[in-house]
Enzyme design. Sequence first.
Site, PDB file in Angstrom:
ATOM      1  N   LYS A  35       1.749  -4.361  -1.601  1.00 24.03           N
ATOM      2  CA  LYS A  35       1.782  -4.595  -0.148  1.00 24.03           C
ATOM      3  C   LYS A  35       1.879  -6.093   0.170  1.00 24.03           C
ATOM      4  O   LYS A  35       2.732  -6.518   0.936  1.00 24.03           O
ATOM      5  CB  LYS A  35       0.527  -4.020   0.535  1.00 24.03           C
ATOM      6  CG  LYS A  35       0.268  -2.555   0.262  1.00 24.03           C
ATOM      7  CD  LYS A  35      -0.961  -2.060   0.993  1.00 24.03           C
ATOM      8  CE  LYS A  35      -2.263  -2.621   0.483  1.00 24.03           C
ATOM      9  NZ  LYS A  35      -2.720  -2.079  -0.803  1.00 24.03           N
ATOM     10  N   ARG A  55      -6.968   1.308   7.284  1.00 18.62           N
ATOM     11  CA  ARG A  55      -7.390   1.958   6.039  1.00 18.62           C
ATOM     12  C   ARG A  55      -8.215   3.212   6.302  1.00 18.62           C
ATOM     13  O   ARG A  55      -8.605   3.890   5.345  1.00 18.62           O
ATOM     14  CB  ARG A  55      -8.216   0.977   5.208  1.00 18.62           C
ATOM     15  CG  ARG A  55      -7.438   0.261   4.105  1.00 18.62           C
ATOM     16  CD  ARG A  55      -8.390  -0.690   3.390  1.00 18.62           C
ATOM     17  NE  ARG A  55      -7.990  -1.068   2.067  1.00 18.62           N
ATOM     18  CZ  ARG A  55      -7.322  -2.170   1.763  1.00 18.62           C
ATOM     19  NH1 ARG A  55      -6.911  -2.982   2.702  1.00 18.62           N
ATOM     20  NH2 ARG A  55      -7.058  -2.458   0.500  1.00 18.62           N
ATOM     21  N   ARG A  58      -3.684  -9.114 -12.708  1.00 21.92           N
ATOM     22  CA  ARG A  58      -3.953 -10.120 -11.670  1.00 21.92           C
ATOM     23  C   ARG A  58      -5.360 -10.690 -11.844  1.00 21.92           C
ATOM     24  O   ARG A  58      -5.596 -11.867 -11.596  1.00 21.92           O
ATOM     25  CB  ARG A  58      -3.783  -9.507 -10.275  1.00 21.92           C
ATOM     26  CG  ARG A  58      -3.994 -10.516  -9.166  1.00 21.92           C
ATOM     27  CD  ARG A  58      -3.645  -9.972  -7.797  1.00 21.92           C
ATOM     28  NE  ARG A  58      -4.576  -8.938  -7.374  1.00 21.92           N
ATOM     29  CZ  ARG A  58      -4.456  -8.233  -6.253  1.00 21.92           C
ATOM     30  NH1 ARG A  58      -3.422  -8.446  -5.450  1.00 21.92           N
ATOM     31  NH2 ARG A  58      -5.331  -7.322  -5.935  1.00 21.92           N
ATOM     32  N   ARG A  78     -10.780 -12.696  -8.548  1.00 26.14           N
ATOM     33  CA  ARG A  78     -11.320 -11.645  -7.673  1.00 26.14           C
ATOM     34  C   ARG A  78     -12.186 -10.678  -8.476  1.00 26.14           C
ATOM     35  O   ARG A  78     -11.712 -10.055  -9.425  1.00 26.14           O
ATOM     36  CB  ARG A  78     -10.166 -10.877  -6.996  1.00 26.14           C
ATOM     37  CG  ARG A  78      -9.607 -11.593  -5.795  1.00 26.14           C
ATOM     38  CD  ARG A  78      -8.408 -10.898  -5.221  1.00 26.14           C
ATOM     39  NE  ARG A  78      -8.638  -9.518  -4.781  1.00 26.14           N
ATOM     40  CZ  ARG A  78      -7.761  -8.793  -4.117  1.00 26.14           C
ATOM     41  NH1 ARG A  78      -6.594  -9.321  -3.798  1.00 26.14           N
ATOM     42  NH2 ARG A  78      -8.034  -7.562  -3.750  1.00 26.14           N
ATOM     43  N   ARG A  92     -11.942   1.558  -6.089  1.00 24.41           N
ATOM     44  CA  ARG A  92     -11.020   1.211  -4.986  1.00 24.41           C
ATOM     45  C   ARG A  92      -9.983   2.318  -4.803  1.00 24.41           C
ATOM     46  O   ARG A  92      -9.652   2.685  -3.675  1.00 24.41           O
ATOM     47  CB  ARG A  92     -10.322  -0.123  -5.283  1.00 24.41           C
ATOM     48  CG  ARG A  92     -11.269  -1.297  -5.204  1.00 24.41           C
ATOM     49  CD  ARG A  92     -10.674  -2.543  -5.835  1.00 24.41           C
ATOM     50  NE  ARG A  92      -9.508  -3.047  -5.133  1.00 24.41           N
ATOM     51  CZ  ARG A  92      -8.708  -3.994  -5.615  1.00 24.41           C
ATOM     52  NH1 ARG A  92      -8.934  -4.516  -6.812  1.00 24.41           N
ATOM     53  NH2 ARG A  92      -7.676  -4.415  -4.919  1.00 24.41           N
TER      54      ARG A  92
HETATM   55  P1  B4P Z   1      -0.553  -6.087  -4.081  1.00 26.59           P
HETATM   56  O1  B4P Z   1      -0.522  -4.614  -3.921  1.00 26.59           O
HETATM   57  O2  B4P Z   1       0.427  -6.889  -3.321  1.00 26.59           O
HETATM   58  O3  B4P Z   1      -2.087  -6.334  -3.809  1.00 26.59           O
HETATM   59  P2  B4P Z   1      -2.848  -6.558  -2.426  1.00 26.59           P
HETATM   60  O4  B4P Z   1      -1.933  -6.729  -1.279  1.00 26.59           O
HETATM   61  O5  B4P Z   1      -3.739  -7.686  -2.701  1.00 26.59           O
HETATM   62  O6  B4P Z   1      -3.629  -5.236  -2.120  1.00 26.59           O
HETATM   63  P3  B4P Z   1      -5.122  -4.847  -2.426  1.00 26.59           P
HETATM   64  O7  B4P Z   1      -5.261  -3.438  -1.962  1.00 26.59           O
HETATM   65  O8  B4P Z   1      -5.411  -5.131  -3.861  1.00 26.59           O
HETATM   66  O9  B4P Z   1      -6.112  -5.801  -1.654  1.00 26.59           O
HETATM   67  P4  B4P Z   1      -6.548  -6.083  -0.156  1.00 26.59           P
HETATM   68  O10 B4P Z   1      -6.566  -7.552  -0.080  1.00 26.59           O
HETATM   69  O11 B4P Z   1      -5.758  -5.358   0.877  1.00 26.59           O
HETATM   70  O12 B4P Z   1      -0.318  -6.601  -5.579  1.00 26.59           O
HETATM   71  C1  B4P Z   1      -1.117  -6.282  -6.672  1.00 26.59           C
HETATM   72  C2  B4P Z   1      -0.562  -6.914  -7.956  1.00 26.59           C
HETATM   73  O13 B4P Z   1       0.607  -6.230  -8.357  1.00 26.59           O
HETATM   74  C3  B4P Z   1      -0.175  -8.386  -7.846  1.00 26.59           C
HETATM   75  O14 B4P Z   1      -0.649  -9.065  -8.970  1.00 26.59           O
HETATM   76  C4  B4P Z   1       1.337  -8.374  -7.814  1.00 26.59           C
HETATM   77  O15 B4P Z   1       1.908  -9.524  -8.392  1.00 26.59           O
HETATM   78  C5  B4P Z   1       1.649  -7.149  -8.635  1.00 26.59           C
HETATM   79  N1  B4P Z   1       2.916  -6.528  -8.249  1.00 26.59           N
HETATM   80  C6  B4P Z   1       3.369  -6.364  -6.973  1.00 26.59           C
HETATM   81  N2  B4P Z   1       4.556  -5.735  -6.992  1.00 26.59           N
HETATM   82  C7  B4P Z   1       4.852  -5.483  -8.309  1.00 26.59           C
HETATM   83  C8  B4P Z   1       5.953  -4.845  -8.964  1.00 26.59           C
HETATM   84  N3  B4P Z   1       6.994  -4.327  -8.297  1.00 26.59           N
HETATM   85  N4  B4P Z   1       5.918  -4.741 -10.312  1.00 26.59           N
HETATM   86  C9  B4P Z   1       4.880  -5.260 -11.015  1.00 26.59           C
HETATM   87  N5  B4P Z   1       3.813  -5.879 -10.441  1.00 26.59           N
HETATM   88  C10 B4P Z   1       3.810  -5.993  -9.103  1.00 26.59           C
HETATM   89  O16 B4P Z   1      -8.056  -5.484  -0.064  1.00 26.59           O
HETATM   90  C11 B4P Z   1      -9.136  -5.959  -0.838  1.00 26.59           C
HETATM   91  C12 B4P Z   1     -10.472  -5.420  -0.303  1.00 26.59           C
HETATM   92  O17 B4P Z   1     -10.720  -5.908   1.046  1.00 26.59           O
HETATM   93  C13 B4P Z   1     -10.603  -3.891  -0.147  1.00 26.59           C
HETATM   94  O18 B4P Z   1     -10.953  -3.255  -1.360  1.00 26.59           O
HETATM   95  C14 B4P Z   1     -11.720  -3.796   0.937  1.00 26.59           C
HETATM   96  O19 B4P Z   1     -13.004  -4.011   0.381  1.00 26.59           O
HETATM   97  C15 B4P Z   1     -11.419  -4.953   1.852  1.00 26.59           C
HETATM   98  N6  B4P Z   1     -10.559  -4.561   2.994  1.00 26.59           N
HETATM   99  C16 B4P Z   1      -9.310  -5.066   3.244  1.00 26.59           C
HETATM  100  N7  B4P Z   1      -8.789  -4.484   4.347  1.00 26.59           N
HETATM  101  C17 B4P Z   1      -9.722  -3.584   4.795  1.00 26.59           C
HETATM  102  C18 B4P Z   1      -9.753  -2.649   5.873  1.00 26.59           C
HETATM  103  N8  B4P Z   1      -8.715  -2.530   6.716  1.00 26.59           N
HETATM  104  N9  B4P Z   1     -10.847  -1.867   6.037  1.00 26.59           N
HETATM  105  C19 B4P Z   1     -11.895  -1.980   5.212  1.00 26.59           C
HETATM  106  N10 B4P Z   1     -11.934  -2.843   4.155  1.00 26.59           N
HETATM  107  C20 B4P Z   1     -10.851  -3.642   3.943  1.00 26.59           C
END
Ligand code: B4P
Length: 191
Positions: free
Chosen positions: A14, A89, A128, A134, A146
Amino acid sequence: MLNIVIFGPPGAGKGTQSQLLIDQFNLIHLSTGDILRGEIAQGTELGIKAKSIMDRGDLVPDEVVIGMIRSILEKNPNAKGFIFDGFPRTTVQAESLDQMLNELNTSISTMLSLDVDVDELTKRLLERGKSSGRADDANESIIRNRIKEYNKKTAPLKKFYAKQNKLQSITGVGSVDSIYTKICEAIDQIK
Ligand code: B4P
């Protein structure tokens, strides 16, 4: 306005795809995860409360994240559109988002849902975790929690947006560029 929900389990890509989208479509990127990590880095009261919840891989309370989104929407009345990344979410968050956008005379244009299997998600997040610092990427049992939270509370939102005819599912496995091409095709569909 072009208002996109970019959706998927933790590690689906994302944040990665959002970075490409904001440049191309001139949208405001709203990542609740990034905002919360910013609060933690600044040591705010909100950040202190959120840290232990996030480190466990649980979801932060709805009212906290809804308040954060509301304040950013209010500060950007002339935006061309928004990318909601990691929000909503829960059903409560999705209903609040609809209501907030309705008050601004706009709505969600599309939900782009990235599909990635659990083994690939776990592999990406552990990778990552080697450099992100993290806590929620650092160990497999937290990553599993998660994904469990996602399946229980977040995945049902696909039905929420499908009912509004806004769900578009995209395979999230492959190169970042090939996935981005599919995302752009999905956006073209709604234009
Ligand atoms: P991404 O999937 O881009 O990770 P993210 O955006 O950070 O999502 P995530 O769900 O982990 O965290 P968030 O900050 O929203 O990428 C993951 C990895 O994959 C990267 O290393 C990337 O390089 C790699 N990658 C991407 N595309 C690829 C491909 N095509 N091939 C190979 N590798 C690839 O949330 C974190 C925490 O915050 C949650 O657990 C929760 O506690 C809290 N939170 C956030 N929003 C919330 C909400 N709305 N409500 C309640 N809690 C919330």
